[in-house]
Design a protein around this motif. Structure first.
Motif, mmCIF file in Angstrom:
data_model
loop_
_atom_site.group_PDB
_atom_site.id
_atom_site.type_symbol
_atom_site.label_atom_id
_atom_site.label_comp_id
_atom_site.label_asym_id
_atom_site.label_seq_id
_atom_site.Cartn_x
_atom_site.Cartn_y
_atom_site.Cartn_z
ATOM 1 N N ALA A 29 25.452 2.391 1.996
ATOM 2 C CA ALA A 29 25.825 1.120 2.809
ATOM 3 C C ALA A 29 25.675 1.502 4.438
ATOM 4 O O ALA A 29 25.390 0.553 5.183
ATOM 5 N N TYR A 30 25.825 2.932 4.724
ATOM 6 C CA TYR A 30 25.434 3.350 6.385
ATOM 7 C C TYR A 30 23.994 2.776 6.533
ATOM 8 O O TYR A 30 23.668 2.700 7.606
ATOM 9 N N PHE A 31 23.345 2.863 5.650
ATOM 10 C CA PHE A 31 21.810 2.771 5.820
ATOM 11 C C PHE A 31 21.192 1.229 5.783
ATOM 12 O O PHE A 31 20.231 1.014 5.478
ATOM 13 N N ASP A 32 22.234 0.261 5.554
ATOM 14 C CA ASP A 32 21.834 -1.062 5.479
ATOM 15 C C ASP A 32 21.106 -1.651 6.775
ATOM 16 O O ASP A 32 21.556 -0.844 7.841
ATOM 17 N N TRP A 33 20.189 -2.431 6.562
ATOM 18 C CA TRP A 33 19.507 -2.933 7.771
ATOM 19 C C TRP A 33 20.600 -3.505 8.771
ATOM 20 O O TRP A 33 20.301 -3.612 9.949
ATOM 21 N N LYS B 1 12.739 -15.595 2.910
ATOM 22 C CA LYS B 1 11.763 -16.481 3.007
ATOM 23 C C LYS B 1 11.032 -16.302 4.577
ATOM 24 O O LYS B 1 11.220 -17.744 5.200
ATOM 25 N N PRO B 2 10.471 -15.310 5.129
ATOM 26 C CA PRO B 2 9.828 -15.465 6.517
ATOM 27 C C PRO B 2 8.718 -16.207 6.391
ATOM 28 O O PRO B 2 7.987 -16.297 5.437
ATOM 29 N N ARG B 3 8.219 -16.897 7.700
ATOM 30 C CA ARG B 3 6.908 -17.479 7.677
ATOM 31 C C ARG B 3 5.958 -16.143 7.995
ATOM 32 O O ARG B 3 6.221 -15.273 8.733
ATOM 33 N N VAL B 4 5.130 -16.439 7.408
ATOM 34 C CA VAL B 4 3.714 -15.413 7.437
ATOM 35 C C VAL B 4 2.370 -16.189 7.864
ATOM 36 O O VAL B 4 2.215 -17.059 7.516
ATOM 37 N N VAL C 125 1.019 -1.194 0.014
ATOM 38 C CA VAL C 125 0.161 0.085 -0.036
ATOM 39 C C VAL C 125 1.007 1.325 -0.025
ATOM 40 O O VAL C 125 0.605 2.191 -0.681
ATOM 41 N N GLY C 126 2.000 1.247 0.884
ATOM 42 C CA GLY C 126 2.926 2.446 0.857
ATOM 43 C C GLY C 126 4.152 1.824 1.608
ATOM 44 O O GLY C 126 4.645 0.851 1.091
ATOM 45 N N GLY C 127 4.945 2.865 2.335
ATOM 46 C CA GLY C 127 6.453 2.639 2.549
ATOM 47 C C GLY C 127 6.352 1.485 3.537
ATOM 48 O O GLY C 127 7.470 1.126 3.442
ATOM 49 N N ILE C 128 5.633 1.233 4.402
ATOM 50 C CA ILE C 128 5.554 0.143 5.277
ATOM 51 C C ILE C 128 5.930 -1.238 4.607
ATOM 52 O O ILE C 128 6.729 -1.888 5.192
ATOM 53 N N TYR C 129 5.345 -1.336 3.667
ATOM 54 C CA TYR C 129 5.617 -2.540 2.748
ATOM 55 C C TYR C 129 7.146 -2.737 2.595
ATOM 56 O O TYR C 129 7.725 -3.688 2.779
ATOM 57 N N THR C 130 7.799 -1.461 2.156
ATOM 58 C CA THR C 130 9.230 -1.547 1.836
ATOM 59 C C THR C 130 9.984 -1.839 3.354
ATOM 60 O O THR C 130 10.959 -2.512 3.297
ATOM 61 N N VAL C 131 9.720 -1.093 4.408
ATOM 62 C CA VAL C 131 10.330 -1.428 5.576
ATOM 63 C C VAL C 131 10.222 -3.008 5.993
ATOM 64 O O VAL C 131 11.135 -3.496 6.160
ATOM 65 N N ILE C 132 9.086 -3.461 6.075
ATOM 66 C CA ILE C 132 8.983 -4.774 6.300
ATOM 67 C C ILE C 132 9.450 -5.533 5.391
ATOM 68 O O ILE C 132 10.472 -6.590 5.887
ATOM 69 N N ARG C 133 9.394 -5.695 4.064
ATOM 70 C CA ARG C 133 10.083 -6.702 3.277
ATOM 71 C C ARG C 133 11.394 -6.427 2.969
ATOM 72 O O ARG C 133 12.231 -7.494 3.139
ATOM 73 N N SER C 134 12.072 -5.249 3.381
ATOM 74 C CA SER C 134 13.558 -5.003 3.182
ATOM 75 C C SER C 134 14.163 -5.401 4.390
ATOM 76 O O SER C 134 15.529 -5.885 4.382
ATOM 77 N N LYS C 135 13.577 -5.453 5.720
ATOM 78 C CA LYS C 135 14.138 -5.813 6.777
ATOM 79 C C LYS C 135 14.119 -7.286 7.058
ATOM 80 O O LYS C 135 14.757 -7.877 8.113
ATOM 81 N N VAL C 136 13.327 -8.157 6.471
ATOM 82 C CA VAL C 136 13.123 -9.675 6.632
ATOM 83 C C VAL C 136 14.525 -10.296 6.537
ATOM 84 O O VAL C 136 14.736 -11.130 7.687
ATOM 85 N N PRO C 137 15.362 -10.083 5.501
ATOM 86 C CA PRO C 137 16.703 -11.063 5.590
ATOM 87 C C PRO C 137 17.561 -10.728 6.902
ATOM 88 O O PRO C 137 17.939 -11.711 7.481
ATOM 89 N N VAL C 138 17.662 -9.655 7.567
ATOM 90 C CA VAL C 138 18.437 -9.554 8.784
ATOM 91 C C VAL C 138 17.720 -10.050 9.971
ATOM 92 O O VAL C 138 17.936 -10.607 10.808
ATOM 93 N N MET C 139 16.329 -10.013 9.993
ATOM 94 C CA MET C 139 15.491 -10.408 10.919
ATOM 95 C C MET C 139 15.632 -12.144 10.985
ATOM 96 O O MET C 139 15.638 -12.604 12.084
ATOM 97 N N MET C 140 15.623 -12.595 9.710
ATOM 98 C CA MET C 140 15.798 -14.139 9.692
ATOM 99 C C MET C 140 17.211 -14.674 10.120
ATOM 100 O O MET C 140 17.233 -15.563 10.588
#
Length: 607
Positions: A586-590, A99-102, A28-43
């Motif tokens: 690179a300073y703004f990498d998750w 590939k997070p679980r949803v 819908v907006g920017g939060i989608y990018t926040v969630i999706r781009s953060k997934v690799p480091v969260m996993m």
């Protein structure tokens, strides 16, 4: 704790983390990018102890999911329990990096009678009244109810050895916090607001939004803008959560006055920089994608008149259509100043400015499609002539005795000569190139179109600044560009995002990560973060327009001056700046900014 240990996959091993947002698998907006781009480091950190919860409302979401049949893990078991109770629940892997679980909960599976009871209890227990005919609010309320049921099931399964942390984004995801607090459920709740409901409305409608912040009465303003339910939900959630967070110091001030609570932490947004990394030198990519933009420009402009593409610079802005908040108004004002200055100087440089923002439209303009189609026919005709001339020239050069270049016209059949001439004649026109590529639903009242008319930026032949307004997403299936948005960004020279209201602002950061210099403003969370943490930002390809304490005209002239300075850079200087921009991102990498999140998660577990 060291940075290395924070990034280890055993981070908080005795805890589960559930992250809830309306934009999980739902762009819908920017939060989608926040969630999706953060997934690799969260996993990487949480692995099987991390799960995302979102609404099952996107019609084509199944293409992004790999259903999980096994329900051995705690999240799968909780999802299965809800399914047994008759709710539409999907448990799957999200097919994005990491590939997070949803768990996707269908709000439409809550029947009308149950929804009415939920809404009654919202009013009785929390003082939140809801309209009966608002489809979105009904979905949000149902989604919150199902999410709370899921958390209840999770708590039954987690046992005393594992703590559960729940992280909710925005009012659309945060409703379960109210009942978690009321029932005393031992779950730690974190609520992140990315932009307050009232802030966005007030910024658009209040000329002195930032200076008037301390004086707004949120209840009165909510009624004024017709967002009483949404604003009340947001206010109550902010008051009830264990930890209240936002994305920038700018929105922290907004929260203090509009939600009456100081934030516990700032959680700046990062990017998965690996997604932008390329296997070969990015300057080659810039040249490759710029050639594709050249093709579009030829099809859009050259049927009316031409200009030197080797001396053409491509600027762009993009994002949600909020004419004032996104700084489209300031950008147009600055472009008007720049156009007049370049015309006065008789500059041989041409600037093409792209406005890329989703709007309601009927179709692509037929004349736009026709121009591109005829240009493609010209290309095919030229290719045929080239092939014919090449073959005959080779035979002639090997068979004749003299060494003079023969008359190449003699090698072209009359058919191709006529076809070439007729196709060119049918393509050329005396009409000005269109400002907008699509037939807008309400073009007469469109703010970009109206301002272009007022500023006389109409794509005249003598204009040094041309405008292309593209009211749709750019993607590889787009018939005009035929390229992905990030490829389009890489082909441009400068991103322009001088926002008036921007809680964070991903677009300039995405430009930097693609090696493209960008403009932001001191009223965006990203720009404010730069000013406070990176004083050398300008030499590394990012310019911050002053807007907080300046007049509109002053800021527009400052932006125009920066654009002009950018045009005066040599090719070598622009290459160096692109190198610096990509390195700077690179300073703004998750992997760096996730430390802010980890800090609040540690506090939640410790408490």
């Amino acid at each position: 704790m060291s940075k290395r240990s924070l990034l280890a996959p055993v981070f908080l091993p005795q805890a589960y983390l559930v992250e809830v947002a309306w934009e999980v698998c739902n762009q819908v907006g920017g939060i989608y990018t926040v969630i999706r781009s953060k997934v690799p480091v969260m996993m990487e950190q949480w692995a099987g102890r991390y799960c995302l919860i979102g609404p099952y409302v996107h019609p084509n979401i199944s293409a992004e999911l790999e259903p999980l049949d096994d329900i051995e893990d705690i999240f799968g078991q909780a999802a299965a329990s809800l399914r047994k109770r008759g709710y539409d629940v999907h448990y799957a892997e999200w097919l994005v990096t990491g590939k997070p679980r949803v768990v996707l909960l269908n709000p439409n599976s809550v029947d009308t009678d149950t929804l009415n009871v939920i809404k009654y209890l919202l009013w009785q227990n929390h003082g939140i009244s809801t309209p009966g005919d608002n489809a979105l609010i009904n979905q949000v309320v149902s989604f919150g109810y199902l999410t709370k049921l899921f958390i209840d099931e999770l708590m039954k399964l987690s046992g005393e050895d594992h703590k559960v942390i729940t992280h909710f984004h925005e009012w659309m995801g945060g409703l379960p916090i109210l009942d978690i607090k009321r029932e005393g459920i031992p779950v730690k709740t974190i609520f992140t607001t990315h932009a307050t409901q009232l802030g966005r409305h007030l910024a658009i409608n209040s000329p002195q939004f930032y200076s008037h912040l301390p004086f707004f009465q949120w209840e009165d303003e909510a009624r004024k803008f017709g967002v009483e339910t949404e604003a009340t939900m947001e206010f109550k959630i902010a008051q009830s959560c264990d930890y209240f967070t936002t994305v920038s110091d700018l929105t922290a001030r907004e929260c203090e006055y509009l939600l009456k609570r100081e934030v516990d932490a700032i959680l700046p947004n990062g990017l998965n920089i690996q997604r932008f990394e390329t296997l070969y030198e990015f300057q080659n990519l810039h040249s490759e994608y710029k050639e594709q933009i050249h093709d579009f420009i030829m099809g859009h402009f050259f049927h009316s008149y031409s200009f030197d593409l080797d001396k053409t610079m491509y600027f762009f802005t993009s994002g949600r259509f909020e004419f004032k908040n996104k700084g489209f108004d300031l950008t147009l004002e600055a472009l008007s100043y720049l156009n007049e200055q370049l015309k006065r100087e008789g500059s041989d440089v041409t600037v093409v400015m792209f406005f890329v923002s989703k709007r309601d439209y009927y179709s692509i303009k037929p004349e736009t499609l026709h121009s591109h189609a005829v240009m493609e026919e010209i290309r095919q005709t030229c290719d045929a002539i080239l092939k014919q001339v090449g073959s005959r020239l080779f035979y002639e050069s090997t068979s004749r005795n003299d060494h003079h270049l023969p008359n190449l016209n003699d090698f072209v059949d009359e058919y191709w000569k006529l076809r070439y001439r007729r196709t060119i004649q049918s393509w050329k026109t005396n009409n000005l190139p269109s400002l907008v590529t699509h037939n807008l639903v309400d073009e007469e009242h469109d703010e970009v179109m109206k301002t272009l008319q007022e500023k006389n930026l109409l794509n005249h032949k003598d204009d040094k600044v041309k405008v292309v307004y593209h009211p749709d997403f750019i993607s590889s299936t787009n018939p005009l560009f035929g390229m992905d948005y990030l490829h389009f960004v890489r082909g441009c020279n400068l991103g322009v995002f001088p926002s008036y209201y921007e809680p964070w602002g991903y677009t300039p950061l995405e430009a930097l990560a693609s090696g493209i210099p960008a403009v932001t403003s001191d009223l965006s969370g990203f720009g404010d973060y730069l000013l406070n943490n990176f004083p050398d930002h300008e030499k590394n390809g990012i310019f911050v327009v002053e807007r907080s304490k300046r007049t509109f005209d002053w800021s527009a002239r400052q932006l125009a001056a920066y654009m002009y300075r950018f045009l005066k850079l040599s090719r070598r200087e622009r290459v160096i700046q692109r190198n610096n921009a990509e390195s700077y991102s690179a300073y703004f990498d998750w992997k760096n900014l996730i430390l802010y999140y980890n800090s609040i998660y540690e506090k939640a577990v410790a408490r």
